[in-house]
Scaffold this active site. Structure first.
Site, short mmCIF file in Angstrom:
data_model
loop_
_atom_site.label_atom_id
_atom_site.label_comp_id
_atom_site.label_asym_id
_atom_site.label_seq_id
_atom_site.Cartn_x
_atom_site.Cartn_y
_atom_site.Cartn_z
N ASP A 17 40.50 43.65 31.82
CA ASP A 17 40.77 44.23 33.13
C ASP A 17 42.11 43.72 33.66
O ASP A 17 42.28 42.53 33.90
CB ASP A 17 39.65 43.86 34.11
CG ASP A 17 39.89 44.40 35.50
OD1 ASP A 17 39.32 45.47 35.82
OD2 ASP A 17 40.65 43.78 36.27
N TYR B 109 49.39 43.16 38.97
CA TYR B 109 49.33 41.85 38.31
C TYR B 109 50.60 41.57 37.51
O TYR B 109 50.83 40.43 37.12
CB TYR B 109 48.13 41.76 37.36
CG TYR B 109 46.76 41.95 37.97
CD1 TYR B 109 46.57 42.02 39.35
CD2 TYR B 109 45.64 42.08 37.15
CE1 TYR B 109 45.31 42.21 39.88
CE2 TYR B 109 44.38 42.27 37.67
CZ TYR B 109 44.21 42.35 39.05
OH TYR B 109 42.96 42.54 39.56
N LYS C 100 44.79 49.53 37.16
CA LYS C 100 44.58 49.99 38.53
C LYS C 100 45.88 50.50 39.16
O LYS C 100 46.96 49.98 38.88
CB LYS C 100 44.02 48.85 39.40
CG LYS C 100 42.82 48.15 38.78
CD LYS C 100 42.29 47.03 39.66
CE LYS C 100 41.31 46.17 38.89
NZ LYS C 100 41.97 45.19 38.02
N HIS D 251 43.18 50.82 43.44
CA HIS D 251 42.99 49.38 43.63
C HIS D 251 42.40 49.04 45.01
O HIS D 251 41.52 48.18 45.11
CB HIS D 251 44.33 48.66 43.44
CG HIS D 251 44.20 47.24 43.01
ND1 HIS D 251 45.11 46.62 42.20
CD2 HIS D 251 43.26 46.30 43.28
CE1 HIS D 251 44.74 45.36 41.98
NE2 HIS D 251 43.62 45.15 42.64
N ARG E 235 36.93 27.45 28.37
CA ARG E 235 36.28 28.14 29.48
C ARG E 235 36.06 29.60 29.16
O ARG E 235 35.04 30.20 29.53
CB ARG E 235 37.15 27.98 30.75
CG ARG E 235 36.53 28.50 32.04
CD ARG E 235 35.36 27.68 32.52
NE ARG E 235 35.63 26.28 32.62
CZ ARG E 235 36.32 25.69 33.59
NH1 ARG E 235 36.83 26.41 34.57
NH2 ARG E 235 36.48 24.38 33.61
#
Length: 275
Positions: free
Chosen positions: A47, A52, A77, A110, A238
């Protein structure tokens, strides 16, 4: 490594992995490595978004991967400044080129930015992109009930997804109920509240009971609610931990304990006032 992630069937028949990988706030220079780590860990849903500024980095990771395109589910988006019919088509072309793809699996508006009042025009453009085969699935992000209802007055497609801020501190019950009524899938961004809920006693005690991290417990809670979820990390350990949430289950009492943590906690903007 491959991990079997369950899928959610959307209202157009497309299947989206229930757990994906988000790259919000990941610098473009670090994005290729992060996405490569995610693909290696078993993620198949990625995503990103125009704002971004890391679609190029995502595209490089996809190009370098030997995973077949049909196994991947790529979301991007439309940014607020690019809303409007013609502007949406232009912005989409730019995103597609940066990603180096022939189509996008899921394209989202968005934010509704209600003061601009252009989201219905933008949606018409996205409906055209769907009919042209350039977008497989159309959706929205951060739409409140009023925005969804207004969109549907003039839409020929019902959004397949609404991606919203959702975590134990902000559970969005009214919006999730409307999604269920309309056949819209709920996708959670900031699923861990940027860490703000990970120290809550209910979550830490459940985590200790299962021998899991608080983050794994919260992600498991999302999955059992039926949410699609897109945790973000740049740390390979992670990244691996966040997808290792399918080997245990929360009890009804544990789900209820987390449900009691809802407190209207927003970590991001309010969709009614962000313009």
């Amino acid at each position: 490594m491959t991990t079997s992630v369950p899928t959610i069937t959307l209202n157009n028949g497309a299947r989206i992995p229930q757990l994906g990988f988000g790259v919000f706030q990941v610098p473009d220079a670090e994005t290729t490595e992060a996405v490569t780590s995610a693909l290696d860990a078993g993620y198949r849903s990625i995503d990103t978004a125009a704002i971004y500024a890391n679609e190029v980095g995502v595209g490089k990771a996809l190009a370098a991967s030997d995973i077949e395109r049909g196994e991947l589910f790529i979301t991007t988006k439309l940014w607020n400044a690019d809303q409007g019919y013609d502007a949406t088509l232009t912005a989409f072309d730019a995103s597609l080129a940066k990603l180096g793809l022939e189509y996008i699996d899921l394209y989202l508006i968005h934010w509704p930015t209600p003061a601009r009042d252009l989201y219905r025009e933008s949606w018409k453009a996205i409906e055209k992109l769907v009919s042209d085969g350039l977008v497989r699935t159309a959706g929205v992000s951060n739409f409140q009930p009023a925005h969804l209802r207004r969109l549907l007055e003039s839409a020929s497609l019902v959004p397949a997804v609404n991606q919203i801020e959702l975590h134990p501190g902000l559970q969005q019950n009214e919006l999730r109920a409307l999604h269920a009524e309309l056949g819209i899938a709920t996708e959670a961004w900031s699923p861990l509240a940027q860490g703000a809920v990970l120290g809550d006693d209910a979550i830490t005690s459940i985590a200790a009971h299962h021998g899991k991290s608080p983050a794994q417990v919260v992600l498991r809670w999302h999955l059992q609610l039926g949410n699609i979820v897109i945790p973000k990390s740049v740390t390979p350990t992670r990244i691996g931990e966040n997808i290792d949430v399918f080997g245990f289950a929360l009890t009804d009492d544990e789900m209820a304990a987390i449900a009691a943590l809802d407190r209207g906690l927003r970590t991001g903007p309010d969709p009614d006032t962000l313009n």
